[in-house]
Write a protein that holds these residues in place. Structure first.
Motif, short mmCIF file in Angstrom:
data_model
loop_
_atom_site.label_atom_id
_atom_site.label_comp_id
_atom_site.label_asym_id
_atom_site.label_seq_id
_atom_site.Cartn_x
_atom_site.Cartn_y
_atom_site.Cartn_z
N GLY A 144 0.78 -1.24 0.00
CA GLY A 144 0.00 0.00 0.00
C GLY A 144 0.80 1.27 0.00
O GLY A 144 0.25 2.35 -0.23
N PHE A 145 2.11 1.19 0.25
CA PHE A 145 2.92 2.40 0.23
C PHE A 145 3.16 2.85 -1.21
O PHE A 145 3.33 2.04 -2.12
N VAL A 146 3.14 4.16 -1.40
CA VAL A 146 3.40 4.77 -2.70
C VAL A 146 4.51 5.79 -2.48
O VAL A 146 4.37 6.70 -1.66
N HIS A 205 8.92 17.61 -0.35
CA HIS A 205 9.94 18.30 -1.15
C HIS A 205 11.26 17.53 -1.19
O HIS A 205 12.32 18.10 -1.42
N ALA A 206 11.16 16.21 -0.99
CA ALA A 206 12.33 15.34 -1.11
C ALA A 206 11.84 14.03 -1.73
O ALA A 206 11.08 14.05 -2.69
N LEU A 207 12.28 12.89 -1.18
CA LEU A 207 11.81 11.59 -1.66
C LEU A 207 10.54 11.24 -0.90
O LEU A 207 10.58 10.65 0.18
N GLU A 208 9.41 11.59 -1.47
CA GLU A 208 8.13 11.58 -0.76
C GLU A 208 7.51 10.19 -0.74
O GLU A 208 7.80 9.33 -1.58
N ARG A 209 6.60 10.00 0.24
CA ARG A 209 5.89 8.73 0.36
C ARG A 209 4.53 8.96 1.00
O ARG A 209 4.35 9.86 1.83
N THR A 210 3.56 8.16 0.59
CA THR A 210 2.25 8.12 1.23
C THR A 210 1.75 6.69 1.21
O THR A 210 2.48 5.76 0.86
N HIS A 211 0.50 6.49 1.59
CA HIS A 211 -0.09 5.15 1.62
C HIS A 211 -1.48 5.24 1.02
O HIS A 211 -2.15 6.27 1.11
N VAL A 212 -1.93 4.15 0.41
CA VAL A 212 -3.26 4.16 -0.22
C VAL A 212 -4.36 4.43 0.80
O VAL A 212 -5.43 4.94 0.44
N GLU A 213 -4.11 4.12 2.09
CA GLU A 213 -5.12 4.43 3.10
C GLU A 213 -5.36 5.94 3.20
O GLU A 213 -6.50 6.39 3.38
N SER A 214 -4.30 6.72 3.06
CA SER A 214 -4.43 8.18 3.09
C SER A 214 -5.12 8.67 1.82
O SER A 214 -5.96 9.59 1.87
N LEU A 215 -4.77 8.09 0.68
CA LEU A 215 -5.43 8.46 -0.57
C LEU A 215 -6.92 8.15 -0.50
O LEU A 215 -7.76 8.96 -0.92
N LYS A 216 -7.26 6.98 0.05
CA LYS A 216 -8.67 6.59 0.16
C LYS A 216 -9.43 7.52 1.10
O LYS A 216 -10.55 7.94 0.79
#
Length: 350
Positions: free
Chosen positions: A180-182, A323-334
């Motif tokens: 799930g990490f992006v 503003h660097a090597l960014e990351r999020t998770h599909v749970e946050s997108l959802k």
């Protein structure tokens, strides 16, 4: 809640967005991509003189409008100087630290349309030559681009078509992991852009009738401060910036919820509208965090500074290492997608 988030569609679009170079000032290709997506969805839109796109879905109330915005422009650089040895000095576009791009592969976009590959490095990279290789300041004075062509002089570089003023974009290195990490550069704010287009797609597919005419403003100059501060329809009452939640020490935002901003460097956001968003999250059980970002500004705050009489608010997915090597998770997108859908299908505040 009815399923309104197509993960695969959103991530496929997000990958295409981040892999389309678009540092502020060089956004024609990515805006053309947005235009093609809207055309496929048969959503009417206009393009502003500054190159932004405003798509509109009419609602039952056409007197009081809403506007949601996200931006496709990213951090980047321009060629400041062609050095005598053929390498390039840069000037930055947007607010980032030079050590955040040291070692990154890049494209130099020439005026002829030819792209040339390169690597962003410290001048003093070679430890066998430079005693201060580790201690030298990471700055515009010391950072340079090593061009992946046989160049020994400035004339060699100019023969490739490279000149002062050419744009330089950083490789995004997009990855969507099975857990799930992006992670990618430029999730700020292409993640939110993908979510707005996913919202439009979902509304269109389901034939959802909106209570208020709603504009979707895809801006292209946010990173340099004036993205969404013009061409706002005069009927607009509520203005929502959909942009990243910044994660770090002292922050509540994380990669698994939607971040709602109460205040940033421009001051507090509209209190009643912000609390309305919080109330929607609580009512629909959407995981959220309320936060304050001390070194942050948005297109909504730019619109306020420009003098527009609107109620403004800000929310979006939590983004790690902005503003660097960014990351999020599909749970946050959802969670962000759910708040977007709930907001545009609910009544305005009074």
């Amino acid at each position: 809640m009815t399923k309104i988030f197509d993960e695969k569609w959103t991530l496929d679009l997000l990958k295409r967005l981040v892999e389309t170079p678009s540092p502020s000032g060089y956004t024609t290709k990515v805006m053309d991509l947005i235009g093609r997506e809207l055309a496929l969805l048969t959503i009417p839109f206009i393009k502003t003189n500054k190159g932004a796109i405003i798509a509109t879905i009419k609602g039952t109330n056409n007197a009081r409008h809403r506007l949601l915005t996200a931006h496709t422009d990213t951090l980047g650089a321009m060629v400041k100087e062609v050095k005598s040895d053929g390498r390039l000095k840069l000037t930055n576009i947007g607010g980032f630290n030079w050590d955040a791009v040291e070692g990154e592969y890049c494209h130099i976009h020439t005026a002829s349309g030819k792209d040339v590959r390169g690597t962003i490095l410290m001048h003093q990279t070679t430890v066998h030559v430079y005693k201060d290789a580790s201690s030298a300041k990471r700055s515009a004075e010391n950072i340079e681009v090593r061009i992946d062509e046989k160049v020994l002089t400035s004339d060699d570089t100019r023969e490739l078509g490279i000149e002062v003023g050419d744009f330089v974009s950083f490789d995004p290195r997009f990855e969507a992991l099975e857990n799930g990490f992006v992670k990618s550069r430029h999730l700020d704010d292409k993640a939110s852009t993908a979510l707005l287009l996913e919202l439009i797609r979902s509304l269109k597919e389901k034939g959802t009738e909106l209570p208020h005419t709603t504009h979707f403003y895809i801006s292209n100059n946010e990173e340099i401060g004036y993205g969404g501060n013009s061409n706002i329809p005069e009927e607009t009452v509520e203005y929502i910036a959909v942009d990243m939640g910044a994660i770090g020490d002292g922050q509540t935002s994380d990669e698994y919820t939607v971040s709602v901003c109460a205040k940033d460097s421009s001051g507090p956001y509209h209190y009643e509208l912000t609390q309305h968003l919080v109330g929607l999250c609580k009512k629909e059980k959407i995981p959220f965090k309320l936060d304050i970002y001390p070194y942050y500004g948005s297109d909504a705050s730019a619109a306020i500074r420009a003098g527009f009489d609107v109620k403004h608010a800000l929310f979006g997915p939590g983004i790690e290492s902005s503003h660097a090597l960014e990351r999020t998770h599909v749970e946050s997108l959802k969670a962000t997608a759910e708040l977007l859908y709930t907001y545009v299908t609910s009544d305005m505040i009074k």
